[in-house]
Every structure is written in structure tokens, then in C-alpha cells.
Design a protein around this motif. Structure first.
Motif, short mmCIF file in Angstrom:
data_model
loop_
_atom_site.label_atom_id
_atom_site.label_comp_id
_atom_site.label_asym_id
_atom_site.label_seq_id
_atom_site.Cartn_x
_atom_site.Cartn_y
_atom_site.Cartn_z
N LEU A 89 10.87 13.00 10.17
CA LEU A 89 9.57 13.69 9.56
C LEU A 89 8.90 12.86 8.32
N GLU A 90 8.37 11.94 8.36
CA GLU A 90 7.80 11.15 7.21
C GLU A 90 6.44 11.77 6.80
N GLY A 91 6.43 12.42 5.73
CA GLY A 91 5.25 13.10 5.30
C GLY A 91 5.24 14.82 5.67
N THR A 120 16.80 6.44 -3.77
CA THR A 120 16.12 6.37 -5.28
C THR A 120 14.89 5.73 -4.97
N TYR A 121 14.00 5.89 -6.11
CA TYR A 121 12.74 5.16 -5.84
C TYR A 121 12.76 3.52 -5.83
N MET A 122 11.56 3.03 -5.12
CA MET A 122 11.69 1.68 -5.16
C MET A 122 10.21 1.15 -5.37
N LEU A 164 -2.06 3.03 -2.91
CA LEU A 164 -0.75 3.36 -3.51
C LEU A 164 -0.66 4.88 -3.68
N LEU A 165 0.58 5.25 -3.95
CA LEU A 165 0.50 6.83 -3.94
C LEU A 165 -0.07 7.44 -5.13
N ASP A 166 -0.79 8.50 -5.09
CA ASP A 166 -1.26 8.94 -6.04
C ASP A 166 -0.45 9.80 -6.91
N ARG A 167 0.07 9.32 -7.92
CA ARG A 167 1.29 9.94 -8.78
C ARG A 167 0.84 9.60 -10.31
N PRO A 168 1.16 10.52 -11.15
CA PRO A 168 0.99 10.24 -12.46
C PRO A 168 1.74 9.10 -12.91
N ARG A 169 2.92 8.72 -12.33
CA ARG A 169 3.67 7.58 -12.61
C ARG A 169 2.87 6.24 -12.50
N HIS A 170 1.67 6.19 -11.67
CA HIS A 170 0.80 5.04 -11.32
C HIS A 170 -0.38 4.84 -12.38
N THR A 188 -1.53 10.63 -0.78
CA THR A 188 -0.94 11.84 -1.48
C THR A 188 0.56 11.86 -1.06
N ASP A 189 0.92 11.40 0.00
CA ASP A 189 2.23 11.10 0.49
C ASP A 189 2.39 9.87 1.65
N GLY A 190 3.42 9.95 2.04
CA GLY A 190 3.44 8.92 3.44
C GLY A 190 3.26 7.50 2.89
N ASP A 191 4.17 6.75 2.32
CA ASP A 191 4.11 5.48 1.93
C ASP A 191 4.63 4.46 3.09
N VAL A 192 5.32 4.78 4.01
CA VAL A 192 5.60 4.01 5.13
C VAL A 192 4.33 3.58 5.66
N SER A 193 3.62 4.52 6.11
CA SER A 193 2.22 4.34 6.77
C SER A 193 1.41 3.46 5.72
N ILE A 211 5.42 2.53 -6.97
CA ILE A 211 6.61 3.39 -6.70
C ILE A 211 6.79 4.44 -5.59
N GLY A 212 7.45 4.27 -4.71
CA GLY A 212 7.78 5.32 -3.70
C GLY A 212 9.28 5.38 -3.35
N GLY A 213 9.51 6.01 -2.07
CA GLY A 213 10.89 6.15 -1.98
C GLY A 213 11.50 4.77 -1.22
N GLY A 214 12.78 4.66 -1.85
CA GLY A 214 13.51 3.28 -1.43
C GLY A 214 13.89 3.30 0.26
N PRO A 215 14.35 4.50 0.86
CA PRO A 215 14.30 4.29 2.19
C PRO A 215 13.24 4.09 2.88
N GLU A 216 12.06 4.50 2.53
CA GLU A 216 10.72 4.45 3.13
C GLU A 216 10.38 3.05 3.03
N GLY A 217 10.68 2.56 2.00
CA GLY A 217 10.61 0.96 1.86
C GLY A 217 11.33 0.20 2.91
C1 VTB Z 1 7.04 8.52 -0.56
C2 VTB Z 1 6.31 9.32 0.60
C3 VTB Z 1 6.91 10.34 1.25
O1 VTB Z 1 7.73 10.81 -1.09
O2 VTB Z 1 8.00 7.83 -0.61
C4 VTB Z 1 7.26 9.53 -1.81
O3 VTB Z 1 6.47 8.29 1.68
C5 VTB Z 1 7.92 9.31 -3.05
O4 VTB Z 1 8.31 10.39 -3.57
O5 VTB Z 1 6.06 10.68 2.31
P1 VTB Z 1 7.47 11.27 -4.65
O6 VTB Z 1 6.77 12.52 -3.84
O7 VTB Z 1 8.70 11.93 -5.66
O8 VTB Z 1 6.53 10.45 -5.54
C6 VTB Z 1 7.04 11.39 -0.18
O9 VTB Z 1 5.82 11.73 -0.28
C7 VTB Z 1 7.72 12.49 0.35
O10 VTB Z 1 9.03 12.23 0.96
#
Ligand code: VTB
Length: 314
Positions: A89-91, A120-122, A164-170, A188-193, A211-217
Motif C-alpha cells: 500500500l503506497e500512500g 532511509t530517506y533518499m 516534489l513532496l510537500d515537506r518542510p525539508r523542501h 502530500t504522499d506517494g512519491d513512487v507515482s 527527498i522521499g523514501g529510499g525503498p520507494e526510489g
Molecule cells: C514518501 C512517500 C510515501 O513517505 O516516500 C514519504 O512515497 C517519505 O516520508 O507515500 P515522509 O512522509 O517522512 O516525508 C510516504 O509519504 C508514506 O510512506
């Protein structure tokens, strides 16, 4: 070694089955239960396949995840030896909150050909195949990447879109993009898509960064490879625990910039089935006592397609 094309249909069945299992938890505002339903279903159906599979990207390490943990053996053990990367379940938020874009995702390769990414993050960069490979780089400034994309597409900066992911780190990258007058697609999420949106001009995304999840990368890289896109990633390690884990996995150069071919070697198959409808595929639908699913499939050596399935409700 090339993967047998006949595996495609089997793996589409598996991500479809995980999406269907998750469907009844859409909008229940419970990420855990939705994730568990998709994970259970994916694992059960993978175990019925005649494969000698091993999870290289999964729900976590054995001590954190009882199912689809990294290193778990899957299948009857009778078929080809393959490495499997899963995100059942991505997202999770999308499914829990009934928002667009929840997917069930999987990528496979022959044994040893998918990067065993740490949790980790990537830092990532992806661009479409129409951009020359040397025009963008994780080590270039954001300004240089954007200007080179504009030059190679013969477009103005204000016609380009960065996802890009909407995150304070960006915050800093977002500020720079705004100054360049580049349009933003802040997910907001879902950086594979998100990363896959560079694969086709119809999505109107010129670069995926941040920066998002390494596995998703790794999952996204498998599909981007089939599309002929560029992808680069660099892991970011924050704690000693993460660094020790990486070393155990054989990663000694912690700052290494990984090219697509370091992440996915040779042939791979990628499947992403919609749970809720999103940019890439439609979510699970119910009609006439049947489930209908849509799966984006890429197989580097044979196909890129959207495959529709129907499954009777029993
Ligand atoms: C992304 C996104 C995921 O986590 O990898 C993101 O693809 C990265 O983590 O759907 P943060 O939420 O800590 O930024 C998800 O949003 C959730 O696993």
C-alpha cells in the motif's frame, strides 16, 4: 537474464489482489488496517506462485515487520530465482482518508539485480527520456538543472513544472523554484507515482526532485528504466542505527550517488494497481458483482501497458 514475459500476468494478479483486499478499508481513517489487508493478500498470493522469491524491499526488517520483511523467502521454491520489492500500500494516508493516488506496487528482477535499499530517506532526481542524460544531475544546483531542462525542451522556465513532496525539508528548494518561476506540483504522499509523472508529457511534469523514501526510489527506478527515463538517488543517513544497518547491507560509501543502472540491473517488471484513482491508474471499482482493477505494467524488454482485470466477488 531476461524475465519470462508470462510472469507479467501473474504479478498483475498479485497487485490487483492486494488492491482489492485493501478496497474495503478505503476511507476508514485507519492506515494500519488498510496496510495490513494489502500486505496479507500480497504475501498469500506470492506464496502460491512457482517462484523462488526473496523480498529485497519490503515492510521493514524482521524485527519490525512480521510479513514481507526484508529477506523473507516467497513462493513454492520451484520456479525462477527472483528478487522482489514490494509496497503493498503506497500512500497509506490516501487509502485511509479516501484520497486519490493509493497504489499497490511491486517490482521484480532476476536474483541479485534489484538494489537492496535501506529503510532511509533518499535524495532523488528523475527526468523524462527526452532530456539528454547529462543535462541534469543530483550534484547540479537546482537553477542549473532547471535551466538545462528548459534549454533542451526549448521552453521558458515558467512553462516547466517540478514535482516534489510537500515537506518542510523542501522549503529551500521550493523557494528557489518559485524564484525561477517554475510551476510546482506539491504532493502530500506517494512519491513512487510522483517520480513516474516524468515518464509521459501528458502528466505535464518536467522534473521530480527532493527527498522521499529510499525503498520507494528503487520501485520507481524499475519503471523509469523501462520508460527510458533518468533517475538518480543518494541515501541520507540520519542515525547511527541507520548507518550500521547500511554497512551490514554492504553500503560503505554513504554518500554514493546511485545511477539507475546501479539500482536496477538488467531486466525488471514493475506493476502498480490503483486502490484509489490517481494520475497513473483508476482505483478498484465494483460493478455487477465484480471488482475491476487497473494496473500500470512495465517490463523493460517487452511492454509498457495499462492492464485491466475483472474478478468476481465470491
Ligand atoms: C514518501 C512517500 C510515501 O513517505 O516516500 C514519504 O512515497 C517519505 O516520508 O507515500 P515522509 O512522509 O517522512 O516525508 C510516504 O509519504 C508514506 O510512506
Amino acid at each position: 537474464m531476461n524475465l519470462d514475459k508470462r510472469l507479467i500476468d501473474k504479478f498483475v494478479d498479485i497487485t490487483s489482489c492486494a488492491s482489492i483486499a485493501c478496497h474495503k478499508y478505503i476511507g476508514k481513517n485507519d492506515k494500519i488496517i488498510a496496510d495490513k489487508a494489502a500486505t496479507d493478500a500480497m504475501r498469500k498470493s506470492l506464496n502460491k506462485l512457482d517462484i523462488n522469491g526473496k523480498v529485497v524491499i519490503g515492510e521493514g526488517e524482521l524485527d519490525e515487520a512480521p510479513m514481507l520483511y526484508i529477506g523473507e523467502k516467497l513462493g513454492t521454491g520451484k520456479g525462477p530465482s527472483i528478487d522482489i520489492a514490494v509496497d503493498p500500500l503506497e500512500g497509506t494516508n490516501f487509502a485511509a482518508k479516501n484520497l486519490p493516488g493509493a497504489l499497490s506496487v511491486m517490482a521484480i528482477s532476476s536474483k541479485g539485480n534489484l538494489f537492496n535499499a535501506p529503510e532511509t530517506y533518499m535524495d532523488k532526481l528523475a527526468v523524462g527520456k527526452e532530456i539528454p542524460k547529462d543535462a541534469t544531475d543530483l550534484d547540479f544546483s537546482i537553477e542549473k538543472n532547471i535551466k538545462n531542462i528548459a534549454d533542451s525542451k526549448n521552453m521558458d522556465l515558467n512553462e516547466l513544472t517540478a514535482c516534489l513532496l510537500d515537506r518542510p525539508r523542501h522549503k529551500e528548494i521550493i523557494e528557489k523554484l518559485k524564484n525561477l518561476k517554475v510551476n510546482l506540483k506539491l504532493i502530500t504522499d506517494g512519491d513512487v507515482s510522483g517520480a513516474l509523472l516524468v515518464s509521459n508529457p501528458k502528466y505535464n511534469v518536467d522534473i521530480f526532485i527532493g527527498i522521499g523514501g529510499g525503498p520507494e526510489g528503487v520501485l520507481a527506478a524499475s519503471a523509469l528504466d523501462a520508460f527510458g527515463c533518468k533517475f538518480q538517488g543518494r541515501f541520507l543517513f540520519e542515525t547511527d542505527k541507520e548507518i550500521n544497518r547500511a554497512k551490514k547491507m554492504g553500503i560503505y560509501d554513504l554518500n554514493k550517488k546511485y545511477e539507475l543502472e546501479d539500482i536496477v540491473r538488467g531486466d525488471s517488471i514493475f506493476c502498480a494497481t490503483g486502490i484509489t484513482s490517481g494520475d497513473l491508474v483508476e482505483g478498484v471499482k465494483i460493478e455487477n458483482n465484480k471488482y475491476y482493477t487497473e494496473t500500470l505494467v512495465t517490463h523493460k524488454n517487452s511492454t509498457i501497458d495499462i492492464i485491466k482485470k475483472e474478478v468476481s466477488i465470491t
